[in-house]
Design an enzyme around this catalytic site. Structure first.
Site, PDB file in Angstrom:
ATOM      1  N   CYS A  59       0.834  -1.202   0.000  1.00  0.00           N
ATOM      2  CA  CYS A  59       0.000   0.000   0.000  1.00  0.00           C
ATOM      3  C   CYS A  59       0.869   1.253   0.000  1.00  0.00           C
ATOM      4  CB  CYS A  59      -0.917  -0.044   1.224  1.00  0.00           C
ATOM      5  SG  CYS A  59      -1.904   1.427   1.447  1.00  0.00           S
ATOM      6  N   CYS A  71      -0.320   4.073   2.225  1.00  0.00           N
ATOM      7  CA  CYS A  71      -0.073   3.837   3.655  1.00  0.00           C
ATOM      8  C   CYS A  71       1.394   4.043   4.004  1.00  0.00           C
ATOM      9  CB  CYS A  71      -0.445   2.405   4.048  1.00  0.00           C
ATOM     10  SG  CYS A  71      -2.048   1.875   3.446  1.00  0.00           S
ATOM     11  N   ASP A  72       2.297   3.560   3.170  1.00  0.00           N
ATOM     12  CA  ASP A  72       3.696   3.421   3.589  1.00  0.00           C
ATOM     13  C   ASP A  72       4.696   4.256   2.796  1.00  0.00           C
ATOM     14  OD1 ASP A  72       2.856   1.617   5.503  1.00  0.00           O
ATOM     15  OD2 ASP A  72       3.030  -0.092   4.154  1.00  0.00           O
TER      16      ASP A  72
HETATM   17  C1  FAD Z   1       0.536  -4.403   4.978  1.00  0.00           C
HETATM   18  C2  FAD Z   1      -0.630  -3.440   5.023  1.00  0.00           C
HETATM   19  C3  FAD Z   1      -0.439  -2.191   5.588  1.00  0.00           C
HETATM   20  C4  FAD Z   1      -1.494  -1.291   5.643  1.00  0.00           C
HETATM   21  N1  FAD Z   1      -1.284  -0.077   6.226  1.00  0.00           N
HETATM   22  C5  FAD Z   1      -2.303   0.803   6.324  1.00  0.00           C
HETATM   23  C6  FAD Z   1      -2.119   2.072   6.941  1.00  0.00           C
HETATM   24  O1  FAD Z   1      -1.029   2.410   7.390  1.00  0.00           O
HETATM   25  N2  FAD Z   1      -3.194   2.904   7.004  1.00  0.00           N
HETATM   26  C7  FAD Z   1      -4.418   2.560   6.495  1.00  0.00           C
HETATM   27  O2  FAD Z   1      -5.347   3.361   6.600  1.00  0.00           O
HETATM   28  N3  FAD Z   1      -4.619   1.379   5.890  1.00  0.00           N
HETATM   29  C8  FAD Z   1      -3.592   0.487   5.787  1.00  0.00           C
HETATM   30  N4  FAD Z   1      -3.783  -0.700   5.153  1.00  0.00           N
HETATM   31  C9  FAD Z   1      -5.109  -0.983   4.583  1.00  0.00           C
HETATM   32  C10 FAD Z   1      -6.071  -1.420   5.713  1.00  0.00           C
HETATM   33  O3  FAD Z   1      -5.450  -2.437   6.435  1.00  0.00           O
HETATM   34  C11 FAD Z   1      -7.387  -1.876   5.131  1.00  0.00           C
HETATM   35  O4  FAD Z   1      -7.918  -0.881   4.302  1.00  0.00           O
HETATM   36  C12 FAD Z   1      -8.393  -2.206   6.246  1.00  0.00           C
HETATM   37  O5  FAD Z   1      -7.860  -3.144   7.154  1.00  0.00           O
HETATM   38  C13 FAD Z   1      -9.689  -2.745   5.676  1.00  0.00           C
HETATM   39  O6  FAD Z   1     -10.544  -3.037   6.739  1.00  0.00           O
HETATM   40  P1  FAD Z   1     -11.730  -4.088   6.603  1.00  0.00           P
HETATM   41  O7  FAD Z   1     -12.350  -4.153   7.948  1.00  0.00           O
HETATM   42  O8  FAD Z   1     -12.562  -3.779   5.443  1.00  0.00           O
HETATM   43  O9  FAD Z   1     -11.021  -5.471   6.232  1.00  0.00           O
HETATM   44  P2  FAD Z   1      -9.847  -6.299   6.908  1.00  0.00           P
HETATM   45  O10 FAD Z   1      -8.973  -5.478   7.746  1.00  0.00           O
HETATM   46  O11 FAD Z   1      -9.249  -7.077   5.798  1.00  0.00           O
HETATM   47  O12 FAD Z   1     -10.625  -7.297   7.873  1.00  0.00           O
HETATM   48  C14 FAD Z   1     -11.471  -8.298   7.373  1.00  0.00           C
HETATM   49  C15 FAD Z   1     -11.679  -9.340   8.430  1.00  0.00           C
HETATM   50  O13 FAD Z   1     -12.651 -10.289   8.007  1.00  0.00           O
HETATM   51  C16 FAD Z   1     -12.224 -11.568   8.403  1.00  0.00           C
HETATM   52  N5  FAD Z   1     -12.840 -12.611   7.591  1.00  0.00           N
HETATM   53  C17 FAD Z   1     -12.727 -12.807   6.253  1.00  0.00           C
HETATM   54  N6  FAD Z   1     -13.429 -13.900   5.895  1.00  0.00           N
HETATM   55  C18 FAD Z   1     -14.008 -14.373   7.021  1.00  0.00           C
HETATM   56  C19 FAD Z   1     -14.852 -15.498   7.310  1.00  0.00           C
HETATM   57  N7  FAD Z   1     -15.258 -16.344   6.362  1.00  0.00           N
HETATM   58  N8  FAD Z   1     -15.233 -15.703   8.585  1.00  0.00           N
HETATM   59  C20 FAD Z   1     -14.847 -14.854   9.587  1.00  0.00           C
HETATM   60  N9  FAD Z   1     -14.055 -13.777   9.367  1.00  0.00           N
HETATM   61  C21 FAD Z   1     -13.647 -13.563   8.104  1.00  0.00           C
HETATM   62  C22 FAD Z   1     -10.721 -11.500   8.188  1.00  0.00           C
HETATM   63  O14 FAD Z   1     -10.077 -12.548   8.861  1.00  0.00           O
HETATM   64  C23 FAD Z   1     -10.433 -10.135   8.761  1.00  0.00           C
HETATM   65  O15 FAD Z   1     -10.304 -10.212  10.148  1.00  0.00           O
HETATM   66  C24 FAD Z   1      -2.757  -1.634   5.088  1.00  0.00           C
HETATM   67  C25 FAD Z   1      -2.936  -2.888   4.502  1.00  0.00           C
HETATM   68  C26 FAD Z   1      -1.884  -3.790   4.469  1.00  0.00           C
HETATM   69  C27 FAD Z   1      -2.093  -5.137   3.854  1.00  0.00           C
END
Ligand code: FAD
Length: 338
Positions: free
Chosen positions: A133, A136-137
């Site tokens: 990302c 982000c980084d």
């Molecule tokens: C390496 C990295 C660094 C990042 N750094 C930043 C940053 O500095 N700042 C920023 O704003 N964003 C950052 N991001 C982006 C940010 O992490 C995402 O935009 C954010 O986490 C999305 O949130 P979400 O809740 O939609 O999904 P996610 O965080 O992906 O969470 C989804 C959840 O659903 C769960 N899940 C999926 N399928 C199932 C199932 N069948 N049963 C039960 N649970 C399930 C997963 O296990 C997970 O816990 C980064 C991403 C990455 C990969």
């Protein structure tokens, strides 16, 4: 049966839970059995989540969101959802342990997965010079030499964006032509900080505590060579986690769950979606959290408009009759005393 079940323990899921719990809907949140806390568990410093001027480690932020959701009564289950029944007024959620939970409304917040290179070093170096990302980084790579892997629009966008910080950005692509649109290609070609390395794939990432370089393998000749780097960005695609709802909910051409306008309403009543699983563009923790809020408010409104179940009406009527009788008895007693 519950009012609401939330699937996903990322910023979207936990924020939806905070709102639903504070609305006294007693949400059940299914967190997954392996990736509790979502994508931010894979990173180190998060510097762009509002409210943390010094920055916060990704796992610490997620622990705080979970604590906030639990403080108001969210019940968290550490298991995976394996099957969903979404049509009809009762939503059924089957877990890996065989249990089935029922609710009148469901929030789907399963996020999306950045495609990985499939190298063992990725797990160790994620957040230590290896990123998925640029937004982000990118800030951490001022005056550094870095590389972006990929040949599509997002790789070109990330590479061009990263030239704001880095002195040098290599774009490593396994073919000799790009998949990116012409305009994005041209923008990258015109940028003097970007250098293309064609017909190359990453065979290994070097570094123990931080990325120090990569081994490049020529996809035509098979020859290998080293390249010193301070950071590596992988931009080879992103897959919204929608497999449980294929054929059940409408998806967008990008593969995310389709929602109505700025709401979280999916193609089925009572089913709401939030976070990266609905978002082909922004994919940030704070946008995911914001859409978790929207989903909880939409679900709350949906539940409030549902006709009361007959047994609930009977119970409510019984309570009011009992209350009225109790009041009458107290009044009668009061009249006798006086
Ligand atoms: C390496 C990295 C660094 C990042 N750094 C930043 C940053 O500095 N700042 C920023 O704003 N964003 C950052 N991001 C982006 C940010 O992490 C995402 O935009 C954010 O986490 C999305 O949130 P979400 O809740 O939609 O999904 P996610 O965080 O992906 O969470 C989804 C959840 O659903 C769960 N899940 C999926 N399928 C199932 C199932 N069948 N049963 C039960 N649970 C399930 C997963 O296990 C997970 O816990 C980064 C991403 C990455 C990969």
């Amino acid at each position: 049966m519950r009012d609401i079940i939330i699937i996903g323990s990322g910023p979207a899921g936990f924020t939806a839970a905070i709102y639903a719990a504070r609305a006294e809907l007693k949400p059940l949140l299914i967190a997954s059995s392996v990736e509790i806390g979502g994508e931010l568990m894979n990173t180190t410093e998060v510097e762009n989540f509002p409210g943390f001027p010094e920055g916060i480690m990704g796992p610490d932020l997620m622990a705080k969101l979970q604590a906030q959701a639990e403080r108001f009564g969210t019940e968290v289950v550490y298991d995976d959802v394996v099957e969903l029944e979404l049509d009809g007024p009762v939503k059924r959620v089957k877990l890996g342990n065989g249990e089935t939970h029922e609710a009148a409304a469901l929030i789907y917040a399963t996020g999306s997965a950045y495609r990985k290179l499939g190298l063992p070093e990725e797990e160790v170096l994620s957040g230590h010079g290896l990123s998925w990302c640029a937004t982000c980084d990118g800030f951490f790579f001022r005056q550094k030499t870095i590389a972006v892997v990929g040949g599509g629009d997002s790789a070109m966008e990330e590479a061009t964006f990263l030239t704001r910080f880095a002195d040098k950005v290599y774009v490593i692509h396994r073919r000799d032509t790009l998949k990116a649109s012409k305009i994005m290609q041209q923008r990258a070609f015109d940028n003097e900080k970007i250098e293309f390395i064609w017909n190359a794939e990453i065979a290994a990432i070097h570094g123990t505590t931080a990325v120090t370089g990569v081994t490049l393998r020529d996809t035509v000749t098979g020859d290998e060579r080293g390249l010193d780097l301070d950071g590596l960005f992988v931009a080879i695609g992103n897959d919204p986690r929608t497999h449980l709802v294929h054929g059940k909910l409408e998806l967008t051409p990008e593969g995310t769950i389709a929602v109505e306008g700025r709401t979280s309403k999916t193609s089925l009543p009572g089913v709401f979606a939030a976070g990266d699983v609905t978002d082909p563009h922004y994919r940030q923790a704070v946008t995911a959290a914001g859409s978790g809020t929207v989903a909880a408010l939409d679900a709350e409104q949906y539940l409030a408009a549902l006709p009361k179940a007959p047994e609930a009406e009977v119970a409510a009527a019984a309570t009011s009759v009992a209350e009225a009788e109790a009041v009458e008895a107290v009044e009668a007693e009061f009249a006798v005393v006086n």
